[in-house]
Design a protein around this motif. Structure first.
Motif, PDB file in Angstrom:
ATOM      1  N   GLU A  88       0.887  -1.256   0.092  1.00  0.00           N
ATOM      2  CA  GLU A  88       0.046   0.179  -0.044  1.00  0.00           C
ATOM      3  C   GLU A  88       0.943   1.126   0.016  1.00  0.00           C
ATOM      4  O   GLU A  88       0.339   2.384  -0.276  1.00  0.00           O
ATOM      5  N   ASN A  89       2.170   1.190   0.428  1.00  0.00           N
ATOM      6  CA  ASN A  89       2.988   2.087   0.469  1.00  0.00           C
ATOM      7  C   ASN A  89       2.467   3.203   1.567  1.00  0.00           C
ATOM      8  O   ASN A  89       2.571   4.406   1.283  1.00  0.00           O
ATOM      9  N   GLU A  90       1.909   2.741   2.463  1.00  0.00           N
ATOM     10  CA  GLU A  90       1.391   3.750   3.622  1.00  0.00           C
ATOM     11  C   GLU A  90       2.173   3.672   4.683  1.00  0.00           C
ATOM     12  O   GLU A  90       2.632   2.636   5.177  1.00  0.00           O
ATOM     13  N   VAL A  91       2.316   4.922   5.322  1.00  0.00           N
ATOM     14  CA  VAL A  91       3.162   4.995   6.634  1.00  0.00           C
ATOM     15  C   VAL A  91       2.398   5.422   7.852  1.00  0.00           C
ATOM     16  O   VAL A  91       1.623   6.631   7.387  1.00  0.00           O
ATOM     17  N   LEU A  92       2.267   4.622   8.953  1.00  0.00           N
ATOM     18  CA  LEU A  92       1.501   5.127   9.905  1.00  0.00           C
ATOM     19  C   LEU A  92       2.294   5.683  11.274  1.00  0.00           C
ATOM     20  O   LEU A  92       3.259   4.647  11.476  1.00  0.00           O
ATOM     21  N   ASP A  93       1.834   6.521  12.098  1.00  0.00           N
ATOM     22  CA  ASP A  93       2.876   6.860  13.139  1.00  0.00           C
ATOM     23  C   ASP A  93       2.534   5.735  14.330  1.00  0.00           C
ATOM     24  O   ASP A  93       1.246   5.400  14.436  1.00  0.00           O
ATOM     25  N   ILE A  94       3.510   5.405  15.338  1.00  0.00           N
ATOM     26  CA  ILE A  94       3.116   4.590  16.296  1.00  0.00           C
ATOM     27  C   ILE A  94       3.640   5.336  17.553  1.00  0.00           C
ATOM     28  O   ILE A  94       4.865   5.877  17.419  1.00  0.00           O
ATOM     29  N   PRO A  95       2.805   5.759  18.294  1.00  0.00           N
ATOM     30  CA  PRO A  95       3.345   6.657  19.569  1.00  0.00           C
ATOM     31  C   PRO A  95       4.606   5.993  20.438  1.00  0.00           C
ATOM     32  O   PRO A  95       4.619   4.810  20.674  1.00  0.00           O
ATOM     33  N   LEU A  96       5.378   6.953  20.740  1.00  0.00           N
ATOM     34  CA  LEU A  96       6.642   6.612  21.392  1.00  0.00           C
ATOM     35  C   LEU A  96       6.455   5.728  22.561  1.00  0.00           C
ATOM     36  O   LEU A  96       7.091   4.570  23.097  1.00  0.00           O
ATOM     37  N   SER A  97       5.270   5.918  23.277  1.00  0.00           N
ATOM     38  CA  SER A  97       4.933   5.154  24.390  1.00  0.00           C
ATOM     39  C   SER A  97       4.468   3.615  24.463  1.00  0.00           C
ATOM     40  O   SER A  97       4.506   2.756  25.007  1.00  0.00           O
ATOM     41  N   SER A  98       3.974   3.438  23.058  1.00  0.00           N
ATOM     42  CA  SER A  98       4.031   2.049  22.720  1.00  0.00           C
ATOM     43  C   SER A  98       5.070   1.075  22.337  1.00  0.00           C
ATOM     44  O   SER A  98       4.659  -0.059  22.459  1.00  0.00           O
ATOM     45  N   ILE A  99       6.110   1.585  22.488  1.00  0.00           N
ATOM     46  CA  ILE A  99       7.373   0.769  22.368  1.00  0.00           C
ATOM     47  C   ILE A  99       8.314   0.869  23.197  1.00  0.00           C
ATOM     48  O   ILE A  99       8.521   2.150  23.389  1.00  0.00           O
ATOM     49  N   GLU A 100       8.804  -0.045  23.992  1.00  0.00           N
ATOM     50  CA  GLU A 100       9.857   0.254  24.879  1.00  0.00           C
ATOM     51  C   GLU A 100      11.421  -0.390  24.246  1.00  0.00           C
ATOM     52  O   GLU A 100      11.307  -1.503  23.879  1.00  0.00           O
ATOM     53  N   ILE A 101      12.106   0.372  24.153  1.00  0.00           N
ATOM     54  CA  ILE A 101      13.504  -0.001  23.718  1.00  0.00           C
ATOM     55  C   ILE A 101      14.623  -0.309  24.586  1.00  0.00           C
ATOM     56  O   ILE A 101      14.883   0.771  25.410  1.00  0.00           O
ATOM     57  N   GLY A 102      15.191  -1.204  24.813  1.00  0.00           N
ATOM     58  CA  GLY A 102      16.276  -1.341  25.914  1.00  0.00           C
ATOM     59  C   GLY A 102      17.460  -2.264  25.354  1.00  0.00           C
ATOM     60  O   GLY A 102      17.632  -2.617  24.203  1.00  0.00           O
ATOM     61  N   ASN A 103      18.550  -2.344  25.984  1.00  0.00           N
ATOM     62  CA  ASN A 103      19.745  -2.942  25.386  1.00  0.00           C
ATOM     63  C   ASN A 103      20.362  -2.548  24.522  1.00  0.00           C
ATOM     64  O   ASN A 103      20.537  -3.423  23.491  1.00  0.00           O
ATOM     65  N   LEU A 104      20.574  -1.357  24.134  1.00  0.00           N
ATOM     66  CA  LEU A 104      21.235  -1.003  22.843  1.00  0.00           C
ATOM     67  C   LEU A 104      22.808  -0.824  23.041  1.00  0.00           C
ATOM     68  O   LEU A 104      23.071  -0.831  24.115  1.00  0.00           O
ATOM     69  N   PRO A 105      23.402  -1.281  21.905  1.00  0.00           N
ATOM     70  CA  PRO A 105      24.672  -1.408  22.048  1.00  0.00           C
ATOM     71  C   PRO A 105      25.498  -0.371  21.976  1.00  0.00           C
ATOM     72  O   PRO A 105      24.901   0.936  21.755  1.00  0.00           O
ATOM     73  N   GLU A 106      26.434  -0.198  22.989  1.00  0.00           N
ATOM     74  CA  GLU A 106      27.290   1.153  22.937  1.00  0.00           C
ATOM     75  C   GLU A 106      27.870   1.504  21.544  1.00  0.00           C
ATOM     76  O   GLU A 106      28.537   0.555  20.911  1.00  0.00           O
ATOM     77  N   PRO A 107      27.635   2.919  21.113  1.00  0.00           N
ATOM     78  CA  PRO A 107      28.193   3.197  19.939  1.00  0.00           C
ATOM     79  C   PRO A 107      29.601   3.116  20.002  1.00  0.00           C
ATOM     80  O   PRO A 107      30.276   3.530  21.140  1.00  0.00           O
ATOM     81  N   PRO A 108      30.174   3.038  18.826  1.00  0.00           N
ATOM     82  CA  PRO A 108      31.757   3.127  18.587  1.00  0.00           C
ATOM     83  C   PRO A 108      32.180   4.559  19.141  1.00  0.00           C
ATOM     84  O   PRO A 108      31.570   5.533  19.400  1.00  0.00           O
ATOM     85  N   GLU A 109      33.546   4.554  19.567  1.00  0.00           N
ATOM     86  CA  GLU A 109      34.134   5.699  20.023  1.00  0.00           C
ATOM     87  C   GLU A 109      33.971   6.960  19.404  1.00  0.00           C
ATOM     88  O   GLU A 109      34.163   6.736  18.118  1.00  0.00           O
ATOM     89  N   GLY A 110      33.494   7.947  19.972  1.00  0.00           N
ATOM     90  CA  GLY A 110      33.491   9.216  19.303  1.00  0.00           C
ATOM     91  C   GLY A 110      31.930   9.408  18.684  1.00  0.00           C
ATOM     92  O   GLY A 110      31.858  10.363  18.127  1.00  0.00           O
ATOM     93  N   MET A 111      31.157   8.598  18.823  1.00  0.00           N
ATOM     94  CA  MET A 111      30.135   8.458  18.125  1.00  0.00           C
ATOM     95  C   MET A 111      28.637   8.573  19.271  1.00  0.00           C
ATOM     96  O   MET A 111      28.839   7.964  20.240  1.00  0.00           O
ATOM     97  N   GLU A 112      27.618   8.902  18.994  1.00  0.00           N
ATOM     98  CA  GLU A 112      26.598   8.844  19.857  1.00  0.00           C
ATOM     99  C   GLU A 112      25.103   8.428  18.992  1.00  0.00           C
ATOM    100  O   GLU A 112      25.085   8.712  17.975  1.00  0.00           O
TER     101      GLU A 112
END
Length: 140
Positions: free
Chosen positions: A100-124
């Motif tokens: 359908e090539n349709e994009v719909l917003d998902i509220p931030l509160s609907s998804i919990e993101i954890g355990n992100l990897p540490e970015p490479p040195e000098g990056m955020e």
């Protein structure tokens, strides 16, 4: 009323360091007048043509990228080379309806993101985009 909106758009462009040319104002008006939207270059070009705005596809492409660099839009790379421009620059995620090539917003509160990897040195980490692809349920 249109005059008041033009002044607001003009000021918004100036505040972002962009010269408010007629074409930028016309494209910004089309983009932002209808609330939060997800548009491709081609879709905005078609809207501009239908609204009588004399603008080339290349100008629409360049303007959308200038608006993105200025912080007015967010880029969403979806289906292969298909790129959408999101007028909602707040942190949020998306559903993408395949076929359908349709994009719909998902509220931030609907998804919990954890355990992100540490970015490479000098990056955020700038932000995390979650795209959940949808398709119609297959009948059994």
């Amino acid at each position: 009323m249109a005059h008041a909106r033009e002044v607001t758009i003009e000021a918004r462009l100036r505040d972002c360091g962009l010269r408010p040319t007629r074409q930028r104002i016309a494209l910004a008006d089309l983009l932002f007048a209808k609330g939060d939207r997800h548009l491709t270059v081609e879709e905005l070009h078609e809207e501009a043509v239908n609204a009588g705005v004399p603008v080339s596809l290349a100008t629409v492409y360049n303007t959308l990228h200038q608006f993105t660099e200025a912080g007015l839009l967010r880029v969403l790379a979806m289906e292969g080379s298909r790129t959408y421009f999101d007028t909602n620059i707040s942190d949020h995620h998306h559903f993408f309806v395949e076929g359908e090539n349709e994009v719909l917003d998902i509220p931030l509160s609907s998804i919990e993101i954890g355990n992100l990897p540490e970015p490479p040195e000098g990056m955020e980490i700038a932000h995390v985009d979650v795209i959940i692809r949808l398709r119609p349920k297959k009948s059994r």
